[in-house]
Structure formats: C-alpha cells, structure tokens
Design an enzyme around this catalytic site. Structure first.
Site, PDB file in Angstrom:
ATOM      1  N   SER A  41       0.855  -1.189   0.000  1.00 41.72           N
ATOM      2  CA  SER A  41       0.000   0.000   0.000  1.00 41.72           C
ATOM      3  C   SER A  41       0.884   1.230   0.000  1.00 41.72           C
ATOM      4  CB  SER A  41      -0.910  -0.001   1.233  1.00 41.72           C
ATOM      5  OG  SER A  41      -1.633   1.197   1.306  1.00 41.72           O
ATOM      6  N   ASP A  42       0.412   2.283  -0.676  1.00 42.37           N
ATOM      7  CA  ASP A  42       1.224   3.496  -0.743  1.00 42.37           C
ATOM      8  C   ASP A  42       1.084   4.347   0.508  1.00 42.37           C
ATOM      9  OD1 ASP A  42      -1.403   4.100  -1.268  1.00 42.37           O
ATOM     10  OD2 ASP A  42      -0.932   5.830  -2.513  1.00 42.37           O
ATOM     11  N   LYS A  43       0.025   4.169   1.260  1.00 40.81           N
ATOM     12  CA  LYS A  43      -0.179   4.975   2.463  1.00 40.81           C
ATOM     13  C   LYS A  43      -0.690   4.091   3.588  1.00 40.81           C
ATOM     14  CE  LYS A  43       0.542   9.239   0.871  1.00 40.81           C
ATOM     15  NZ  LYS A  43       1.514  10.165   1.435  1.00 40.81           N
TER      16      LYS A  43
END
Length: 544
Positions: free
Chosen positions: A337-339
C-alpha cells in the site's frame, strides 16, 4: 440566476479556479449565502446530500447464492433418492447438512452487509450554514446544496466537498481519502487541475474531520458527486469473482459426481446382469453405494471451518463478506500500500521515550491509557519516571489536541501524534487538568510545515518557560544543554539557570538515537524547553 448545465458543473475543477470570486460567480452565490428559496430549488435539482445505497439482492437471490454449489446439488439429489427409498433418517441428515450450510452463509453475509453500510455513518448529520443574508443556522446535512456557505470548526465532520474561502489555522484529517496520517494544513491557494486529492489544500472533503482551527467554505459537491460518493460508487460496482477455494470445490464436485455415477452404474449392471438380482433390488444396491460414497459432511465441515476463521477475523475488527474469502486471505503473504492510513485505524501510539538516562519502552496500543514503562526489560514504578514525566509534560502542554472518555471509550480530538502524547502522559500518571492549571499557557507559535515545530510559553512560579515540540533536525541545532540524568533532583533543578542538573548537549548521541528509532519505522519528535526567565525579563526582551 440559474447554474450552468449539470455535466459542465460537475466537471468543474473547483480546486484550480483562480480566486474565490470566480468560485462565487460560477455558483451564483456570495458570503451572505443562498436564500431559502434558492436552496430549495437547488435541492430539487441536485437531490439530497446523501449517498445512494447500492442495490441489495433479494432473499431468494441470496438463497440461490448459497445453494449454487455442485456439492450441494449432489447432496440434494442424494436426499431425493434416499427419500424415494423411504430412508427417512438418512434423508433428514442430508437435508440438515444443507440447511446448516445455508444458514451459516446467509448469517455471515448479513453481518457483512451491515458493516458495509457503516460508510454512511461517516457523513455528518448536521451542518452550520449561512443563508438568507448572512444568518447562521444549523441544518440537516442532507439539505446542503452547491452554493451553500458552510462554517466548520475543530471537531466537526465535513458535511460536503467545500472550496475554502476563509481559514484560521484550519487542519483537516484526510486519512480515509488520501491515507496521509497527519492532518493537512489548509489554505486558499488554488492548485493545478491535475493535482491529487492530498495536494488540494484549498479544498475540504466530505466525511473528513477538522482537527484544528476553523474555516468557511462554499459547497461545490454533495452526495454521490462528492469524493466520498465516488468511492461509494466504486465499491458498489466491484464485480464478484470466484475464489480459488470455490473453483477447487467445483472441480472436486464434478469429479465426485462423475465417479459416483460411474460406480453406481457399474454396481447396478453387475447386480442385475451377473448376480441376476431383480431390477428393484439391483437399483437399491446401486443407490446405497452411491449415497455411501457422497461425503455429506464435507460442505458443512468446510463452512464451519471458514466460519471459525471469519469469527477470528471479526474479533480483530475485519469483516469478511463471503466465507470462501477467508481461504484467499490466508494465502496472502504481502500486502502493498502506498499509504498506511488506508489500511490502519490512523491511531498513533508512543512506543519509546529517549532521555539522557536511557531508552524507555512503552507498552499498550491505541488511545486507551493502558500500559507501562520499562527500561532494559525491567518494568518501572511511578517513582522511577521523573525523567519521562518531564518529557511528557512538555508533550501535554505544547499540544492543541484533546482526548475525551465516555463510558470507557476514548475519543481523540485533534492530530493523532499529539493525542498519542496525551495517552503516554496518562500512562505515566500525569494529571492533565492539574498540570495545565499549574502551568497555564500565555502564548504560542502554531506548527507550520516551513519551520517544523510548535512552541508554547507557560507561567510557572513567577517565571515563564518556553516549550517546543518538533522535528529533531530543526530543534537540536537550537539546543545547548541536556538533563544530566533522569532523577527527580535533576528534573526539578533543570529549569534553574546555571544549575548543575544540566550538562552540555551531546548532539552526536541524540542524532544516533534519532537514526536508530527512525530505522525502526518510528516517527521521531524532539521535546525541548528553555530555562525559566522572569516576567520582567521577558517584557524587556520583547518576548511573549
């Protein structure tokens, strides 16, 4: 005046419009708000400010979804045949297995649907709106329309997508949309049309939360046209696919059906042609063999095992809509996940406190003040936490957030990082109300991304103390001393100018500590304070 056509209105890049006057012109509104008549007309045109619920399958559709399985079909066929032979106990057993399987599946799907509807609770129920010549009133959020002027303050949940027109230290928590764990400081500066949600600082989005400050905004999107509405649409349009477990069970069912039919047919032919048994007796023998080969307990066993897995995940606040998905999740090894905010609860927790005396570990997760402090693996008593309390007192006083309790549930109000400092202080036994009363704030410098720190000035014993919280790389160059130790004597004497309780700053040691903690994926904050100075000295120096 009428708004432009709907398609053109919805495609307007509100975050890119050059000025608030241009926004007002497009929406045919102003700071005094719409009239009640205009609001009613726009409510008819744009509809209520609410999310469109997804189409729900009927009970029969749900029932068919549970029965549409090769193994279930085989069991039902076996039940019909066994009933024809008047074997009622065997028939009841097979039907019971099918019923249990269906009930468990329907119950789990019902729980998941209730959890999926929780997104509606993210929308604010009321809004403070300015209408009819500048009159401020509270209305149901579902009655908001594009062009309404809305006032928001700390603790409010945004009722619609807004283009901001006035801000006063406004910070908004947008983790649910962008995954960014820290609050976003809002401003009135327009950005490029292609900018992502996290960069649109002149906008405030529906269902996000104001963590600090206050502001005024004009509604530009409501209901399904808001960003949260777009997410709701995407969730509703997700196509249902078969999991690996379902595919394997279908293959097993087809092979099982083929083998059972072939063996039963072979048994019938052997009994009828070779053993010269009567047709009825040979048929009964073949059916008995077929029924014996069918694993009646397999569907129920699979369902029960998956249901147990679902319950375990539900205990961890993870809701599974379809039972077979448990097996798919069990096959995962890595989630990318990017965040982090998109996967977590966006709750920060203090896990370590570094002082000149050592590195203190803090147990407990979340905002509930349940946990303890340890040093070198040994749990510490309250009498051994003088140094820790000195650090955390600064974290509480140099803080604009709050933590409230209601029936054992702790609710944060403000930035997650600041709330985590309050929780840690409570774990250390600090009485927040007494501390703030004894050392009242007399001035502050709010946090800004440019200087990366927040500062407050407090009155204490006729002297004033400056407390600063922020990025270590910005604060360490400003420091010249550190506590000599963590004992009560050092802590009490540290505020006295020239006291032997302080020692020259070992900057290298603090830099290494910062690097070590950062390498563990931790967010590192520095907490500093000045030596106390007299009120008259501060006045002469032009201080706060």
């Amino acid at each position: 005046m009428a708004l432009e056509d709907d398609s053109q209105f919805r495609e307007t890049p509100w975050h890119a419009l050059g000025s608030t006057s241009e926004v007002f012109e497009r929406l045919h509104t102003n700071l005094d708000g719409l009239t009640s008549g205009e609001a009613a007309e726009r409510l008819q045109r744009f509809g209520p400010n609410a999310l469109t619920p997804p189409k729900k399958p009927s009970f029969l559709a749900k029932l068919w979804g549970q029965l549409n399985n090769v193994l279930i079909f085989i069991l039902l066929a076996a039940a019909v045949v066994v009933a024809g032979l008047r074997e009622w106990i065997e028939t009841g057993l097979i039907i019971g297995v099918v019923v249990i399987n269906v009930i468990i599946g329907l119950a789990q799907e019902g729980k998941a649907e209730k959890a999926a509807e929780a997104i509606k609770a993210m929308l604010s129920s009321t809004a403070t709106v300015i209408r009819d010549g500048g009159k401020r009133s509270s209305v149901d959020a579902s009655e908001l329309v594009p062009g309404d002027i809305v006032f928001v303050k700390s603790g409010d949940r945004l009722p619609a997508d807004l283009r901001l027109v006035e801000v006063t230290n406004l910070q908004v928590q947008e983790a649910m949309l962008t995954g960014e764990s820290v609050s976003i400081s809002k401003n009135l500066i327009p950005v490029a049309e292609a900018s992502g949600l996290g960069d649109r600082k002149c906008m405030a989005f529906s269902a996000t939360t104001v963590s600090a400050g206050q502001g005024l905004g004009v509604v530009v999107a409501t209901g399904d046209n808001a960003q949260i509405g777009q997410i709701n649409k995407l969730v509703s349009q997700v196509e249902s696919t078969k999991t690996n477990l379902i595919i394997q069970m279908e293959i097993l069912g087809r092979w099982l059906a083929t083998i059972v039919v072939l063996i039963a047919l072979g048994a019938f032919l052997l009994a009828f042609l070779l053993a010269k048994e009567g047709f009825v007796h040979a048929f009964e023998s073949a059916v008995a063999i077929a029924v014996a080969m069918i694993p009646e307990g397999l569907p129920a066993l699979v369902t029960i095992v998956l249901a147990l897995g679902t319950k375990k995940m539900a205990d961890q606040k993870a809701i599974i809509r379809q039972l077979p998905c448990v097996e798919t999740l069990g096959s995962l090894t890595v989630i990318c996940s990017d965040k982090t905010g998109t996967l977590t609860k966006n709750e920060m927790t203090v896990v370590a406190v570094k002082t000149a005396g050592g590195l203190y570990k803090v147990s407990g997760v979340g905002y509930a003040p349940q946990g303890s402090f340890s040093l070198d693996g040994r749990e510490l008593s309250a009498d051994e936490l003088a140094g820790v309390r000195a650090v955390l007192e600064g974290g509480v006083l140099c803080n604009d957030s709050a933590l409230s309790e209601d029936g054992g549930a702790f609710t944060p109000n403000g930035a997650p990082t600041e709330v985590s400092l309050i929780t840690a202080a409570l774990k250390a036994g600090i009485n927040l109300d007494s501390l703030k009363a004894a050392k009242p704030r007399v001035g502050s410098v709010p946090f800004e991304s440019e200087h990366k720190f927040m500062a407050t000035v407090h009155e204490y014993g006729g002297r004033r103390v400056l407390l600063v919280k922020g990025a270590p790389d910005r604060l360490l160059p400003m420091c010249s001393a550190q506590l000599r130790g963590d004992g009560a004597a050092e802590v009490e004497g540290a505020g006295l100018e020239g006291s032997a309780a302080t020692a020259p700053l070992e900057e290298g040691m603090w830099v290494r500590a910062q690097e070590e903690l950062s390498s563990q994926g931790l967010r590192v904050l520095a907490l500093c304070r000045s030596a106390g100075f007299e009120r008259e000295e501060a006045r002469r120096a032009g201080s706060i």
